[in-house]
Design a protein around this motif. Structure first.
Motif: not given
Length: 402
Positions: A272-274, A276-279, A336-337
């Protein structure tokens, strides 16, 4: 290199409404936030000057939307003025195409796209962090917000202070009551007419200098409390410990574009952190490149149909751009989700928006007599005539009696 006379003229027509719109949009967004910030700062007991610092840190976030709107309305109002004054017809009659006239607006859009990249990619994350730090300091009392007029403020477990009135920005305190106790049962109560805080060499301690008051000392070894009146007395007050604010980067909103690239596509990017960062990364990129598209939308909607002075194009252009902005915000949250792919969530709406702008511009520039908003204006005119006839029609007898 000196620009041709036509380009200088188009530059003047565009840049004035552009900056006017940019300033107006930023001021409206800030005023909307200002009231809630005043309420928050007053409730936390902080100084009013913090509001201006918080608004300054919010400005880069609002410019992310304000710059595309400013560029669009600057170009739109320039071409609308040319159309209403028949200068556009004269330029077209001598062989100037819309593509040639768009040269200066596209140069302006390029400059503002670079500015927007610096704002949303680098300045916005740091200003967002500074804004959250100010909120934290207000809540923790680091900005002097821990003492409120008319309320009992506690310093640790053994000291209580109350101030009736604060004047001169907190430098002149009136109606002071202070009570402190130690672990051996001894207590000290002080009431004074006035006082003020003084700095000391110890950063963890300040001096409360009170004047014209009474001091009452009590303890287990005293038969009766000792009472002392004084003209001036200094009381050391230990400051409550304030934890340091967290490091920047708690969430993608506080990451710059290089940091987002590392978090989204670096060797350790996963989960999920990746996503969210991509979004967030792709939405910021879209915020920058959309500035290149809005001049085509502005020209298509800024030229009204012949013998019309309707402002429908101005209204419609703002609605389209704000709607697209909200769609990208929603796409960022869904990406992000993990509901949708972060790339598709941003670039698919962008492609559809480019297609719409390109089609509207093609109708105006390459179809003889083409007017992108002409059919919409005719439909609205027909609807207006129908509503006018309905308004003039008398009510049925039974409704009139009721």
């Amino acid at each position: 290199m000196r620009l041709p006379l036509l380009d200088r003229y188009l530059f003047r027509l565009t840049i004035v409404p552009l900056f006017g719109t940019l300033v107006l949009a930023a001021m409206l967004l800030l005023i909307e936030k200002m009231l809630s910030l005043f309420d928050f700062v007053i409730n936390e007991g902080g100084p009013v000057s913090v509001v201006w610092r918080m608004l300054g840190n919010l400005l880069p976030e609002y410019l992310g939307l304000g710059i595309p709107i400013g560029v669009m309305l600057g170009v739109l109002l320039a071409f609308r003025r040319l159309a209403l004054s028949s200068e556009l017809d004269a330029m077209r009659a001598v062989g100037l195409s819309f593509g040639r006239m768009l040269r200066v607006p596209l140069l302006i859009a390029t400059a503002f796209a670079v500015v927007n990249f610096g704002i949303v990619g680098f300045l916005q994350p740091f200003s967002r962090y500074n804004y959250e730090e100010l909120r934290y300091e207000l809540r923790s009392g680091a900005l002097g917000a821990s003492i409120r007029v008319g309320e009992f403020a506690r310093f640790g477990d053994r000291m209580t202070l109350r101030v009736e009135e604060s004047l001169d920005g907190g430098r002149d305190l009136r109606g002071i009551f202070l009570r402190t106790a130690d672990d051996r049962g001894r207590s000290l109560a002080v009431s004074a007419a006035s006082g003020r805080f003084l700095r000391t060499d110890d950063p963890d301690t300040i001096i409360l200098r009170v004047a014209h008051g009474t001091l009452v000392h009590d303890g287990p070894g005293l038969v009766a409390p000792r009472v002392l009146t004084f003209e001036q007395h200094d009381i050391p007050i230990p400051l409550p410990p304030v934890d340091r604010f967290r490091a920047r980067g708690d969430g993608t909103l506080e990451m710059s574009i290089p940091e987002l690239l590392e978090a989204a596509y670096g060797p350790d990017a996963q989960g999920p952190p990746a996503a969210s960062a991509a979004a967030t990364l792709h939405r910021r990129l879209v915020q920058c490149v959309v500035v290149f598209v809005v001049p085509f939308l502005a020209v298509a909607l800024g030229v009204p149909p012949k013998r019309s002075t309707s402002s429908l194009g101005v209204f419609l252009s703002v609605i389209l751009l704000v709607t697209y902005h909200k769609i990208t915000e929603y796409g960022e949250r869904m990406g992000a989700i993990g509901r949708v792919d972060p790339v598709l969530a941003q670039w698919l709406p962008f492609a559809l928006f480019v297609g719409l702008c390109g089609w509207l511009y093609h109708v105006l520039a390459h179809r003889p007599g083409g007017q992108p908003i002409g059919a919409l204006e005719r439909a609205l005119a027909r609807a207006g005539r129908v509503l006018a006839r309905l308004a003039r029609r008398p009510l049925p007898a039974r409704l009139a009696r009721a």
